[in-house]
Design an enzyme around this catalytic site. Structure first.
Site, short mmCIF file in Angstrom:
data_model
loop_
_atom_site.label_atom_id
_atom_site.label_comp_id
_atom_site.label_asym_id
_atom_site.label_seq_id
_atom_site.Cartn_x
_atom_site.Cartn_y
_atom_site.Cartn_z
N GLU A 176 48.17 45.32 45.91
CA GLU A 176 48.99 45.30 44.69
C GLU A 176 48.72 46.50 43.79
OE1 GLU A 176 49.48 41.65 42.60
OE2 GLU A 176 49.89 40.49 44.40
N HIS A 184 42.70 38.20 40.20
CA HIS A 184 41.89 37.76 41.32
C HIS A 184 40.48 38.31 41.14
CE1 HIS A 184 45.09 36.52 44.40
NE2 HIS A 184 45.74 36.80 43.29
#
Length: 411
Positions: A49, A273
């Protein structure tokens, strides 16, 4: 040999949540990630990402002294978001984009536009050890109770397993790191590990430090969407470092760590995360007494996927196939209705021009707007029909491959 020194590989993996204009404090977090990696150098850094090439350029500049070799994997509209940084030269790269990847009309999710993929980079480590490292990401879950994308994610998992099996034979060590959007007990993880023989660094680590149970999506992270964790109040583990060997080497995970929320000395975490950091030790295996010098040493075992995992995955893929067929029929019916409406309008207009009937009961502008609407519906429904025809064919192909794999057993 027994006296050979151990090759230590330090691997870092993180889903950076780097969505331009949407991810909160993205640029600040990217700088924090780069500074942290400079303070604690790793041999391999596998990131997901990173959807801005400016962010990749900033990281490449910051990591130039500790990981001078890097590659950014590009795909589709906004890119795969995958990149790898390495202390050792990257000899070769490859990007494989999964055949199924959500739907373009689900704009709020956006997985289709980035083209979820797995990247591959071949590195020659110290002592002549060839390592294949792969950053990857699978389709997000979004809703566990009603997982619309489960069939797509299972097909991606199946393709990932085949990709690993067919590209890892030339490597001594195979490393996989990324956000699999799959929990350890889920069918996708059992399918992947059963097909490839990959080992989970968390389960194999001699020492562990970090979040409880190795969770990488935790409620203590201020960027985490808390509603996604309602069934799991302690968090979930969906980010992994997996590894195996393919030749005369043995690999053991000495240590695994995760971040635990905010970055050291900061008020924000690196991402929504948690990062996963593994220390792997690679050693040449001893040749058994009496073994021929030309006889290869055993690598990590690669078995066929467990029958229960394949059977469960097959059932979910078949459910997805039925859904694709329903959507295909619905789009086809809508396209036929729009076409009939256009034909009726055309017939009425021709009849009025030829003087075969009464004058048009509606103003010309209204008729034109209705025709434009019908034409738009026809084009949109036709595109949806073709999209779901393709989806059905790909799901059927994966179903046949899985069904074919069921009776196979290695001798």
């Amino acid at each position: 040999m027994e006296g050979d020194p151990v090759l230590q590989l330090r691997v870092f993996s993180l889903n950076c949540w780097g969505i331009r204009y949407l991810s909160r404090r993205r640029q600040e977090r990217v700088r924090l990630i780069g500074d942290s990696l400079c303070r604690e150098p790793f041999d391999l850094v596998l990131l997901q990402e990173v959807w801005s090439e400016q962010d990749y350029g900033l990281l490449r500049e910051k990591l130039g002294s500790c990981c001078p070799f890097s590659h950014y994997f590009r795909s589709r509209v906004i890119g795969s978001g995958l990149c790898v940084f390495s202390k050792f030269p990257i000899l070769d790269t490859l990007l494989y984009q999964y055949s199924l990847n959500g739907y373009p009309y689900m704009l709020q999710h956006g997985d289709w536009f980035c083209g979820k993929s797995v990247g591959l980079g071949d590195n020659e480590q110290q002592q002549g050890v060839m390592a294949t490292s792969s950053p990857l990401q699978l389709h997000a879950e979004y809703c566990r109770d009603k997982d619309t994308y489960l069939a797509h994610r299972l097909v991606q998992t199946w393709e990932l397993a085949q990709f690993i099996r067919h590209t890892s034979h030339a490597a001594d060590v195979v490393l996989l790191g990324g956000d699999l959007n799959t929990q350890p007990q889920d069918v996708g993880m059992r399918l992947l590990r059963g097909c490839t023989g990959l080992r989970d660094a968390f389960a194999e680590a001699k020492r562990f430090e970090g979040c409880k149970d190795g969770c990488t999506l935790i409620p203590d992270n201020c960027f985490t969407v808390k509603t996604e964790l309602q069934p799991f109040p302690l968090g979930i583990r969906i980010d992994y470092i997996l590894y195996k060997t393919e030749s005369n080497f043995a690999v053991k995970c000495e240590e695994l760590r995760t971040t635990t929320g905010t970055a050291p000395g900061q008020d924000i975490p690196y991402s929504d995360h948690e990062a996963v950091m593994a220390t792997l030790h690679v050693r040449r295996q001893e040749r058994p007494q009496g073994a021929s010098a030309a006889e290869p040493l055993p690598a990590d075992p690669v078995t066929e996927a467990p029958a229960d995992a394949v059977t469960e995955a097959l059932a979910e893929v078949r459910v997805g196939l039925q859904g694709a067929r329903r959507r295909r029929y619905a789009a086809g019916r809508l396209a036929v209705l729009a076409l009939l409406l256009l034909l009726l309008q055309a017939a009425a207009a021709l009849g009025a021009l030829a003087g075969w009937g009464a004058a048009q009961p509606f103003p010309a502008l209204s008729c034109c707007l209705l025709a434009a609407l019908a034409l738009g519906i026809l084009l949109g429904a036709t595109c949806l029909h073709l999209l779901h025809v393709t989806e059905g064919r790909l799901l059927q192909a994966a179903e046949e491959e899985m069904r074919m794999a069921l009776p196979l057993r290695r001798p």
